[in-house]
Write an enzyme that holds these catalytic residues in place. Structure first.
Site: not given
Ligand SMILES: *Cc1c(COP(=O)(O)O)cnc(C)c1O
Length: 408
Positions: A139, A224, A253
């Protein structure tokens, strides 16, 4: 003034239905506790999806935000600013990277990473070397490029045509990558632990093999670390525990501790391909975001805090195992540090959403990673007692889920 009750029902009336939030509206938080409009209390194991790494309303972050709010909010990148410069210096000092590009979210950081990988190969090897290899279940965000590099077709379906030159191979399958990689590959993109895809860690040997294959084919390795970064695994970034370094890494995040910010980090070798005018973002490097992020990084990048992540994980695992001994509902506990995935047993597969709602009714916030996996990504400084109290609530929810499944 405002004539209508502001409640969950208003969401369905005025919001695009791409989310289906829980049936209550949180109004304030402190540490790892949150309260809703009716003043019901919740223990927060979700952490805003691995964002609130220092819990809610941390005093140091509030102070940094207030201080910057009285100084300067926004300039655009026509000018630089002190918080962005300080944060970039601290990030490059703390990591493999020499250069930083700031943006506002994870997807934007990845968009920048994938564009940079293409541009670097274009500049150094020509236009033919443009293929990106990523992994099934990966993702990387929700822009069209990032859902295309992401390995779950459900996020891409209906939005085609997707950008080309992207292929996927099974995660942790080095032979599959070896078969797919070629001198046309410009980048291999991976999460050190697949988060949304079910909390699936990369095998250490696999990661080393990926690095070697990238080197053999002059392909850039893109990590990532949007979910795994900023202390989540007990390392500042997960790659630091894996014995390899990427060429490009993305962070978001937890980087802002709750204030939106994203960053793409890279080396002096690769960075020049983002020459003047090649890429940009109006808000990227915004002083408010960078000031909060600097405060968060200062607190998180401390040996004591990072080392304690493993201790907190141990409490989570111990409590989860206790619940499982009594109720036999978990198939596997996965992840690293405070990124915890709990796969439900086969007979409870598909019950993730029901579990989330049951937990919320007991006063506990958790996450899913797909329909079969409960996910927890709490504050890195969640008090031990909050972990134990939250687990008591999770057990109550579990009892209800098991009873409902037996009755069905
Ligand atoms: C959350 C996430 C993203 C997307 O970040 P946004 O801020 O939602 O755009 C990308 N990659 C990974 C691994 C993530 O966990």
């Amino acid at each position: 003034m405002f004539k209508q009750p502001v409640n969950r029902a208003l969401f369905d009336e005025v919001m695009v239905p791409n989310y289906n939030p829980q049936q209550m509206v949180p109004v304030r938080g402190r540490g790892s506790r949150v309260w809703d409009q009716e003043d019901n209390e919740y223990i927060d194991f979700a952490g805003g999806i691995a964002v609130n790494a220092l819990g809610h309303v941390h005093p140091a972050l509030v102070a940094a935000l207030k201080e910057q709010a009285d100084k300067l909010w926004h300039l655009s990148n026509t000018f630089t600013n002190e918080p962005a410069l300080r944060l970039a210096k601290k990030l490059t000092d703390a990591t493999f990277a020499d250069k930083v590009f700031f943006c506002n979210s994870g997807a934007e950081a990845n968009e920048a990473a994938f564009k940079l990988a293409r541009k670097y190969s274009y500049d150094n090897f020509g236009p033919e070397k443009n293929e990106i290899i990523a992994f099934y279940q990966g993702f990387h965000g929700r822009t069209l490029f990032t859902v295309s590099v992401g390995g779950q077709t459900k996020y891409r379906e209906g939005f085609e045509p997707a950008p080309g030159g992207i292929s996927h191979v099974p995660f942790n399958d080095l032979a599959a990558l070896k078969a797919a990689i070629s001198d046309k590959t410009c980048a291999v993109v991976m999460e050190p632990i697949q988060g949304e895809g079910g909390v699936i860690p990369a095998d250490p040997e696999f990661v080393k093999g990926v690095r070697e294959l990238c080197d053999q084919h002059d392909a850039l390795l893109v990590f990532d670390e949007i979910q795994t970064g900023v202390g989540r695994t007990g390392h500042l970034y997960a790659y630091m525990g894996m014995g390899v370094e990427p060429d490009i890494m993305t962070s978001a995040k937890a980087l802002g501790g709750g204030f939106p910010i994203g960053a793409m980090l890279t080396t002096d070798k690769v960075a020049p391909s983002f020459g003047f005018g090649t890429h940009g973002s109006t808000y990227g490097g915004n002083p408010l975001a960078c000031a909060v992020s600097e405060a968060a990084l200062d607190l998180i990048n401390q040996p004591e805090l990072l080392n304690n992540v493993a201790n907190k994980r141990a409490i989570f695992v111990e409590e989860l195992e206790k619940i499982n001994t009594k109720h036999q509902i978990f198939k596997e506990i996965r992840g690293d540090g405070l990124l915890i995935g709990v796969e439900l047993i086969d007979s409870l597969h598909g019950q993730g959403a029901a579990f989330l709602a049951a937990a919320r009714e007991e006063g506990l916030m958790i996450l899913m990673a797909g329909p079969n996996v409960l996910r927890m990504a709490p504050s890195l400084i969640i008090p031990d007692q909050d972990i134990r109290d939250g687990m008591a609530l999770l057990e109550k929810a579990a009892v209800k889920i098991v009873a409902a499944a037996a009755a069905a």
